[in-house]
Design a protein around this motif. Structure first.
Motif, PDB file in Angstrom:
ATOM      1  N   ALA A   1       4.714  25.117  -5.761  1.00 56.78           N
ATOM      2  CA  ALA A   1       4.207  24.922  -4.406  1.00 56.78           C
ATOM      3  C   ALA A   1       3.520  23.568  -4.283  1.00 56.78           C
ATOM      4  N   HIS A   2       2.708  23.209  -5.301  1.00 55.51           N
ATOM      5  CA  HIS A   2       2.079  21.883  -5.312  1.00 55.51           C
ATOM      6  C   HIS A   2       3.135  20.777  -5.403  1.00 55.51           C
ATOM      7  N   ALA A   3       4.176  21.025  -6.182  1.00 57.70           N
ATOM      8  CA  ALA A   3       5.243  20.025  -6.315  1.00 57.70           C
ATOM      9  C   ALA A   3       5.913  19.774  -4.977  1.00 57.70           C
ATOM     10  N   GLU A   4       6.180  20.853  -4.227  1.00 56.33           N
ATOM     11  CA  GLU A   4       6.800  20.696  -2.914  1.00 56.33           C
ATOM     12  C   GLU A   4       5.931  19.858  -1.987  1.00 56.33           C
ATOM     13  N   THR A   5       4.641  20.158  -1.962  1.00 55.90           N
ATOM     14  CA  THR A   5       3.727  19.386  -1.116  1.00 55.90           C
ATOM     15  C   THR A   5       3.695  17.923  -1.532  1.00 55.90           C
ATOM     16  N   ALA A   6       3.661  17.683  -2.841  1.00 52.51           N
ATOM     17  CA  ALA A   6       3.595  16.305  -3.341  1.00 52.51           C
ATOM     18  C   ALA A   6       4.883  15.547  -3.045  1.00 52.51           C
ATOM     19  N   TYR A   7       6.021  16.202  -3.150  1.00 54.09           N
ATOM     20  CA  TYR A   7       7.291  15.537  -2.837  1.00 54.09           C
ATOM     21  C   TYR A   7       7.388  15.200  -1.351  1.00 54.09           C
ATOM     22  N   ARG A   8       6.877  16.060  -0.500  1.00 50.61           N
ATOM     23  CA  ARG A   8       6.865  15.750   0.936  1.00 50.61           C
ATOM     24  C   ARG A   8       6.025  14.505   1.199  1.00 50.61           C
ATOM     25  N   ALA A   9       4.868  14.425   0.537  1.00 52.09           N
ATOM     26  CA  ALA A   9       4.013  13.246   0.702  1.00 52.09           C
ATOM     27  C   ALA A   9       4.691  12.002   0.148  1.00 52.09           C
ATOM     28  N   ALA A  10       5.419  12.151  -0.952  1.00 49.61           N
ATOM     29  CA  ALA A  10       6.130  11.014  -1.534  1.00 49.61           C
ATOM     30  C   ALA A  10       7.230  10.512  -0.602  1.00 49.61           C
TER      31      ALA A  10
ATOM     32  N   ARG B   1       7.276  10.775   2.648  1.00 50.32           N
ATOM     33  CA  ARG B   1       6.637  10.095   3.771  1.00 50.32           C
ATOM     34  C   ARG B   1       6.203   8.676   3.373  1.00 50.32           C
ATOM     35  N   ALA B   2       5.612   8.542   2.187  1.00 50.75           N
ATOM     36  CA  ALA B   2       5.183   7.220   1.727  1.00 50.75           C
ATOM     37  C   ALA B   2       6.386   6.307   1.500  1.00 50.75           C
ATOM     38  N   ALA B   3       7.466   6.854   0.989  1.00 44.46           N
ATOM     39  CA  ALA B   3       8.679   6.055   0.781  1.00 44.46           C
ATOM     40  C   ALA B   3       9.232   5.548   2.106  1.00 44.46           C
ATOM     41  N   ALA B   4       9.206   6.417   3.128  1.00 44.36           N
ATOM     42  CA  ALA B   4       9.682   5.996   4.453  1.00 44.36           C
ATOM     43  C   ALA B   4       8.788   4.904   5.023  1.00 44.36           C
ATOM     44  N   ASP B   5       7.472   5.057   4.869  1.00 40.69           N
ATOM     45  CA  ASP B   5       6.541   4.017   5.331  1.00 40.69           C
ATOM     46  C   ASP B   5       6.804   2.704   4.612  1.00 40.69           C
TER      47      ASP B   5
ATOM     48  N   THR C   1       0.832  -1.212   0.000  1.00 40.14           N
ATOM     49  CA  THR C   1       0.000   0.000   0.000  1.00 40.14           C
ATOM     50  C   THR C   1       0.863   1.257   0.000  1.00 40.14           C
ATOM     51  N   ALA C   2       1.868   1.280   0.873  1.00 32.58           N
ATOM     52  CA  ALA C   2       2.756   2.441   0.932  1.00 32.58           C
ATOM     53  C   ALA C   2       3.537   2.605  -0.364  1.00 32.58           C
ATOM     54  N   GLY C   3       3.910   1.495  -0.979  1.00 34.55           N
ATOM     55  CA  GLY C   3       4.639   1.573  -2.236  1.00 34.55           C
ATOM     56  C   GLY C   3       3.798   2.181  -3.352  1.00 34.55           C
ATOM     57  N   ARG C   4       2.538   1.784  -3.413  1.00 31.97           N
ATOM     58  CA  ARG C   4       1.643   2.371  -4.422  1.00 31.97           C
ATOM     59  C   ARG C   4       1.451   3.868  -4.170  1.00 31.97           C
ATOM     60  N   THR C   5       1.263   4.219  -2.898  1.00 30.78           N
ATOM     61  CA  THR C   5       1.110   5.634  -2.552  1.00 30.78           C
ATOM     62  C   THR C   5       2.359   6.419  -2.910  1.00 30.78           C
ATOM     63  N   TRP C   6       3.511   5.839  -2.631  1.00 28.70           N
ATOM     64  CA  TRP C   6       4.787   6.483  -2.958  1.00 28.70           C
ATOM     65  C   TRP C   6       4.883   6.785  -4.454  1.00 28.70           C
ATOM     66  N   ARG C   7       4.594   5.774  -5.278  1.00 31.35           N
ATOM     67  CA  ARG C   7       4.694   5.966  -6.727  1.00 31.35           C
ATOM     68  C   ARG C   7       3.682   6.997  -7.233  1.00 31.35           C
TER      69      ARG C   7
ATOM     70  N   ASP D   1       2.758  12.521  -9.171  1.00 34.28           N
ATOM     71  CA  ASP D   1       2.109  13.839  -9.056  1.00 34.28           C
ATOM     72  C   ASP D   1       3.147  14.943  -8.904  1.00 34.28           C
ATOM     73  N   ALA D   2       4.136  14.684  -8.039  1.00 33.93           N
ATOM     74  CA  ALA D   2       5.162  15.698  -7.794  1.00 33.93           C
ATOM     75  C   ALA D   2       5.942  16.006  -9.064  1.00 33.93           C
ATOM     76  N   ASP D   3       6.307  14.960  -9.814  1.00 31.52           N
ATOM     77  CA  ASP D   3       7.049  15.183 -11.051  1.00 31.52           C
ATOM     78  C   ASP D   3       6.227  15.999 -12.051  1.00 31.52           C
ATOM     79  N   THR D   4       4.922  15.718 -12.104  1.00 34.00           N
ATOM     80  CA  THR D   4       4.051  16.465 -13.016  1.00 34.00           C
ATOM     81  C   THR D   4       4.013  17.947 -12.646  1.00 34.00           C
ATOM     82  N   TRP D   5       3.830  18.227 -11.359  1.00 36.87           N
ATOM     83  CA  TRP D   5       3.799  19.622 -10.913  1.00 36.87           C
ATOM     84  C   TRP D   5       5.148  20.299 -11.109  1.00 36.87           C
ATOM     85  N   LEU D   6       6.218  19.541 -10.916  1.00 28.72           N
ATOM     86  CA  LEU D   6       7.552  20.117 -11.095  1.00 28.72           C
ATOM     87  C   LEU D   6       7.755  20.566 -12.537  1.00 28.72           C
ATOM     88  N   VAL D   7       7.371  19.717 -13.473  1.00 33.68           N
ATOM     89  CA  VAL D   7       7.515  20.076 -14.889  1.00 33.68           C
ATOM     90  C   VAL D   7       6.709  21.328 -15.203  1.00 33.68           C
TER      91      VAL D   7
END
Length: 206
Positions: free
Chosen positions: A127-136, A138-142, A52-58, A63-69
């Motif tokens: 700003a959205h990219a930063e938020t999404a990377y933080r969530a990523a 956290r999911a990676a750590a989980d 579950t955490a792996g799917r959330t991470w990906r 999402d973060a990569d999309t916002w970053l671009v």
């Protein structure tokens, strides 16, 4: 396993010793099988949590990569340099113990803190990219915590299964065979003694 040169005990004392050893071995196998069930159950739980955490991470990373671009297209690479905080993320792992197995149980993540003098992301996409990377993160750590826990539990499960197999397939059958041999020898001895007593009694009565 018994030491080299072991001899099967004989007589009533030997029978008592073998009965006690057999009871101990059976009780040990039962306890190990209970431990194995608990370890396997927890391992499955950790595997599911890791999936579950792996799917959330990906998903969060995508999402973060999309916002970053989008953010870079809007503001250029100079905007990206302004959007990245100087601080680092900190991860604290909480550990637990199950049936003697120490394993990571949970993780607490503190994201990089932007100082008051640091600029904020220059556009909404970054700003959205930063938020999404933080969530990523956290999911990676989980994901890492649950996967590591599952692997540690699996290693102990394999060792426990091997010990159970040794008891059930080798040690207990050997004790049972030795006990059966001792009991048979005692029965024969007792029968011979009874025959001698009857023979002696019949000769005294003549």
């Amino acid at each position: 396993m018994r030491p080299h040169g072991h001899r099967t005990p004989t007589g009533r004392a030997g029978r008592l010793r073998l009965r006690r050893s057999l009871a101990t071995a059976r009780r040990g196998a039962d306890l190990l099988e209970r431990k194995l069930r608990l370890l396997l159950d927890r391992e499955q739980t950790e595997r599911r949590a890791a999936d579950t955490a792996g799917r959330t991470w990906r998903e969060r990373l995508s999402d973060a990569d999309t916002w970053l671009v989008r953010g870079v297209l809007l503001g250029g690479e100079s905007a990206l340099a302004q959007a990245v905080p100087a601080g680092l993320a900190h991860v604290d792992v909480r550990w637990a113990t199950l049936m003697g197995v120490r394993h990571p149980e949970a993780v607490a993540l503190t994201g990089p803190v932007r100082s008051a003098v640091e600029p904020t992301p220059p556009n909404t996409a970054l700003a959205h990219a930063e938020t999404a990377y933080r969530a990523a993160i956290r999911a990676a750590a989980d994901h890492a915590v649950h996967l590591a826990a599952a692997d540690l539990l699996a290693d102990e499960s394999a060792r426990t299964r091997q010990r159970v197999r040794a008891l059930r397939r080798h040690w207990i059958p050997r004790l049972e065979a030795e006990l059966a041999a001792v009991e048979l020898a005692l029965e024969e001895t007792e029968h011979e003694e009874a025959v001698r007593r009857r023979w002696a009694a019949s000769h005294r009565s003549r």
